[in-house]
Scaffold this motif. Structure first.
Motif, PDB file in Angstrom:
ATOM      1  N   GLY A  23       6.609  24.334  35.780  1.00  0.00           N
ATOM      2  CA  GLY A  23       5.850  25.574  35.851  1.00  0.00           C
ATOM      3  C   GLY A  23       6.749  26.799  35.915  1.00  0.00           C
ATOM      4  N   GLN A  24       7.866  26.684  36.627  1.00  0.00           N
ATOM      5  CA  GLN A  24       8.820  27.794  36.671  1.00  0.00           C
ATOM      6  C   GLN A  24       9.424  28.054  35.289  1.00  0.00           C
ATOM      7  N   PHE A  25       9.633  26.994  34.511  1.00  0.00           N
ATOM      8  CA  PHE A  25      10.097  27.185  33.136  1.00  0.00           C
ATOM      9  C   PHE A  25       9.044  27.959  32.333  1.00  0.00           C
ATOM     10  N   ALA A  26       7.774  27.602  32.543  1.00  0.00           N
ATOM     11  CA  ALA A  26       6.696  28.321  31.850  1.00  0.00           C
ATOM     12  C   ALA A  26       6.675  29.783  32.249  1.00  0.00           C
ATOM     13  N   ASP A  27       6.915  30.068  33.533  1.00  0.00           N
ATOM     14  CA  ASP A  27       6.946  31.452  34.000  1.00  0.00           C
ATOM     15  C   ASP A  27       8.071  32.246  33.351  1.00  0.00           C
ATOM     16  N   ALA A  28       9.220  31.601  33.148  1.00  0.00           N
ATOM     17  CA  ALA A  28      10.398  32.298  32.612  1.00  0.00           C
ATOM     18  C   ALA A  28      10.339  32.462  31.096  1.00  0.00           C
ATOM     19  N   TRP A  29       9.433  31.723  30.452  1.00  0.00           N
ATOM     20  CA  TRP A  29       9.361  31.679  28.982  1.00  0.00           C
ATOM     21  C   TRP A  29       8.977  33.042  28.404  1.00  0.00           C
ATOM     22  N   GLY A  30       9.593  33.367  27.263  1.00  0.00           N
ATOM     23  CA  GLY A  30       9.177  34.542  26.510  1.00  0.00           C
ATOM     24  C   GLY A  30      10.279  35.557  26.313  1.00  0.00           C
ATOM     25  N   ASN A  31      10.521  35.950  25.058  1.00  0.00           N
ATOM     26  CA  ASN A  31      11.486  36.992  24.719  1.00  0.00           C
ATOM     27  C   ASN A  31      11.118  37.572  23.353  1.00  0.00           C
ATOM     28  N   ASP A  32      12.047  38.242  22.716  1.00  0.00           N
ATOM     29  CA  ASP A  32      11.745  38.856  21.422  1.00  0.00           C
ATOM     30  C   ASP A  32      11.469  37.819  20.333  1.00  0.00           C
ATOM     31  N   GLN A  33      11.950  36.585  20.537  1.00  0.00           N
ATOM     32  CA  GLN A  33      11.751  35.548  19.529  1.00  0.00           C
ATOM     33  C   GLN A  33      10.572  34.642  19.867  1.00  0.00           C
ATOM     34  N   PHE A  34      10.433  34.278  21.144  1.00  0.00           N
ATOM     35  CA  PHE A  34       9.404  33.328  21.569  1.00  0.00           C
ATOM     36  C   PHE A  34       8.396  34.015  22.492  1.00  0.00           C
ATOM     37  N   VAL A  35       7.114  33.748  22.273  1.00  0.00           N
ATOM     38  CA  VAL A  35       6.060  34.352  23.086  1.00  0.00           C
ATOM     39  C   VAL A  35       5.248  33.261  23.782  1.00  0.00           C
ATOM     40  N   HIS A  36       4.455  33.692  24.768  1.00  0.00           N
ATOM     41  CA  HIS A  36       3.574  32.760  25.468  1.00  0.00           C
ATOM     42  C   HIS A  36       2.493  32.222  24.527  1.00  0.00           C
ATOM     43  N   PRO A  37       2.003  31.017  24.787  1.00  0.00           N
ATOM     44  CA  PRO A  37       0.840  30.530  24.043  1.00  0.00           C
ATOM     45  C   PRO A  37      -0.414  31.303  24.430  1.00  0.00           C
ATOM     46  N   ALA A  38      -1.421  31.266  23.567  1.00  0.00           N
ATOM     47  CA  ALA A  38      -2.714  31.858  23.899  1.00  0.00           C
ATOM     48  C   ALA A  38      -3.311  31.152  25.121  1.00  0.00           C
ATOM     49  N   SER A  39      -4.230  31.848  25.816  1.00  0.00           N
ATOM     50  CA  SER A  39      -4.811  31.323  27.067  1.00  0.00           C
ATOM     51  C   SER A  39      -3.705  30.947  28.043  1.00  0.00           C
ATOM     52  N   TYR A  40      -2.710  31.846  28.152  1.00  0.00           N
ATOM     53  CA  TYR A  40      -1.500  31.514  28.902  1.00  0.00           C
ATOM     54  C   TYR A  40      -1.784  31.196  30.365  1.00  0.00           C
ATOM     55  N   ASP A  41      -2.674  31.932  31.015  1.00  0.00           N
ATOM     56  CA  ASP A  41      -2.942  31.668  32.437  1.00  0.00           C
ATOM     57  C   ASP A  41      -3.464  30.245  32.640  1.00  0.00           C
ATOM     58  N   ASP A  42      -4.336  29.789  31.735  1.00  0.00           N
ATOM     59  CA  ASP A  42      -4.852  28.420  31.825  1.00  0.00           C
ATOM     60  C   ASP A  42      -3.742  27.407  31.555  1.00  0.00           C
ATOM     61  N   ILE A  43      -2.928  27.665  30.540  1.00  0.00           N
ATOM     62  CA  ILE A  43      -1.854  26.737  30.184  1.00  0.00           C
ATOM     63  C   ILE A  43      -0.821  26.674  31.308  1.00  0.00           C
ATOM     64  N   ARG A  44      -0.510  27.823  31.866  1.00  0.00           N
ATOM     65  CA  ARG A  44       0.438  27.870  32.984  1.00  0.00           C
ATOM     66  C   ARG A  44      -0.072  27.026  34.143  1.00  0.00           C
ATOM     67  N   TYR A  45      -1.371  27.130  34.462  1.00  0.00           N
ATOM     68  CA  TYR A  45      -1.943  26.321  35.536  1.00  0.00           C
ATOM     69  C   TYR A  45      -1.801  24.835  35.221  1.00  0.00           C
ATOM     70  N   ALA A  46      -2.014  24.475  33.962  1.00  0.00           N
ATOM     71  CA  ALA A  46      -1.880  23.075  33.555  1.00  0.00           C
ATOM     72  C   ALA A  46      -0.457  22.576  33.767  1.00  0.00           C
ATOM     73  N   VAL A  47       0.529  23.400  33.422  1.00  0.00           N
ATOM     74  CA  VAL A  47       1.922  22.983  33.577  1.00  0.00           C
ATOM     75  C   VAL A  47       2.247  22.750  35.049  1.00  0.00           C
ATOM     76  N   TYR A  48       1.847  23.678  35.907  1.00  0.00           N
ATOM     77  CA  TYR A  48       2.150  23.556  37.336  1.00  0.00           C
ATOM     78  C   TYR A  48       1.463  22.348  37.979  1.00  0.00           C
ATOM     79  N   HIS A  49       0.287  21.975  37.486  1.00  0.00           N
ATOM     80  CA  HIS A  49      -0.534  20.998  38.207  1.00  0.00           C
ATOM     81  C   HIS A  49      -0.756  19.694  37.440  1.00  0.00           C
ATOM     82  N   HIS A  50      -0.027  19.465  36.354  1.00  0.00           N
ATOM     83  CA  HIS A  50      -0.339  18.302  35.518  1.00  0.00           C
ATOM     84  C   HIS A  50      -0.030  16.973  36.194  1.00  0.00           C
TER      85      HIS A  50
END
Length: 265
Positions: A23-50
Motif C-alpha cells: 500500500g505504501q508503494f501505491a501511495d508513492a506511485w506517480g510522476n510525469d511518466q506514470f499516473v494513478h489508475p482510475a478509481s484510485y481511492d478504491d484501488i489503493r484500499y484494495a492494495v492495503y487490505h488484500h
C-alpha cells in the motif's frame, strides 16, 4: 507469513504487514511518466487490505511438516506453488475471507481483491499440486468468485477495464513487496506492464543493489529515492521445536522496524 532465514534465525513478516508495504508503494506511485489508475481511492484500499484474510492465521502461525514456519518464501516469488504449503481448503477459506472483509467496507475494492485471488489460484498456482479430492472445491471457488465479481460490477456500474487496470496495479505493488520482504536477490520484472501517461505499457525491472536497497527501471514514483519501514520478527531457530514453542516465541517477540529503500535506475 513471509519467511526468510539466516543460519541461526527465521526472519518473518506477516501478510498484513506485507500488504501495508504494498500500500505504501501505491501511495508513492506517480510522476510525469506514470499516473494513478482510475478509481484510485478504491484501488489503493484494495492494495492495503488484500491480505486481511490472513490476520487470524498469522496471529497463531504453524509449522510445516518439515518444521519450518509456514510461509511464502523467495523461492515462491512469481508463483504460488503448493499454495504456500498449507492445506487447500484452509487456503480457500483465507482467500474467501480476504474478499468478504474488504467487500464489507468497499465492494469496488473487493472486486480487485477477488480478481487477485482468482489469479493466485489459477495463473500463479501449481495446479498439479491440488489433490484429487480438492479439485471440485477449487473449481467451484473460482466460479463463485468470478460470478460475484460480475454481479458486483453490474450493481455498482463498474467498467471491467477499470477493474482490470486496478488488478494489474495491485499485483505490481504486491509483487514488489514480497521481493523486498523476502530478500529476493535476483533482478525481476514486476508483474504486469504498467501504462504511462500516453497509454504505452512498460515492463518495470526490480534489481537488488544491497540487502535493503532495490533499483527500479523505469521509475514509477514521484521522488527519485523512497524509503519505507517494515515490521519483522527474528526468531532463533533453536527456540522453534514444535508448533506450541513456535507460537509462544513468535507472540513474545516484538517486531523490529527495518528500512527498505527503492532508487531510480
Amino acid at each position: 507469513m513471509i519467511r526468510a532465514e539466516t543460519e541461526l534465525h527465521w526472519i518473518l513478516v506477516t501478510h498484513p504487514h506485507h500488504a501495508h508495504l504494498a500500500g505504501q508503494f501505491a501511495d508513492a506511485w506517480g510522476n510525469d511518466q506514470f499516473v494513478h489508475p482510475a478509481s484510485y481511492d478504491d484501488i489503493r484500499y484494495a492494495v492495503y487490505h488484500h491480505d486481511d484474510g490472513w490476520l487470524k492465521r498469522d496471529a497463531a502461525p504453524s509449522l510445516t511438516a518439515s518444521g519450518k514456519p509456514e510461509a511464502f518464501t523467495s523461492a515462491l516469488v512469481g508463483a504460488y506453488s503448493a499454495f504456500e504449503e498449507i492445506d487447500l481448503p484452509a487456503y480457500l477459506e483465507i482467500r474467501r475471507q480476504a474478499t468478504a472483509e474488504v467487500a464489507a467496507v468497499n465492494p469496488v475494492a473487493a472486486v480487485v481483491v477477488s480478481m487477485h485471488t482468482v489469479n493466485l489460484l489459477t495463473e500463479q498456482a501449481d495446479l498439479e499440486s491440488i489433490r484429487a479430492e480438492h479439485r471440485d472445491a477449487h473449481a467451484e471457488f473460482i466460479r463463485s468468485q468470478q460470478t460475484w465479481q460480475h454481479q458486483t460490477m453490474l450493481k455498482h456500474g463498474i467498467e471491467p477495464a477499470t477493474m482490470q487496470r486496478g488488478f494489474e496495479f495491485l499485483q505490481c505493488c504486491d509483487n514488489l513487496s514480497p521481493i523486498t520482504c523476502s530478500g529476493y536477490n535476483q533482478p525481476r520484472v514486476l508483474r504486469h506492464r504498467q501504462p504511462d501517461v500516453h497509454g504505452e505499457l512498460h515492463e518495470i525491472v526490480c534489481t537488488p543493489v544491497s540487502e535493503s536497497i532495490w533499483q527500479l527501471s523505469p521509475w514509477p514514483f514521484a521522488e527519485p529515492r523512497v524509503s519505507f519501514t517494515l515490521p519483522r520478527r527474528s526468531l532463533p531457530k533453536s527456540a522453534v521445536k514444535d508448533t506450541a514453542s513456535f507460537q509462544e516465541v513468535f507472540q513474545a517477540t516484538e517486531p523490529d522496524l527495518i528500512s527498505l529503500t527503492l532508487v531510480a535506475g
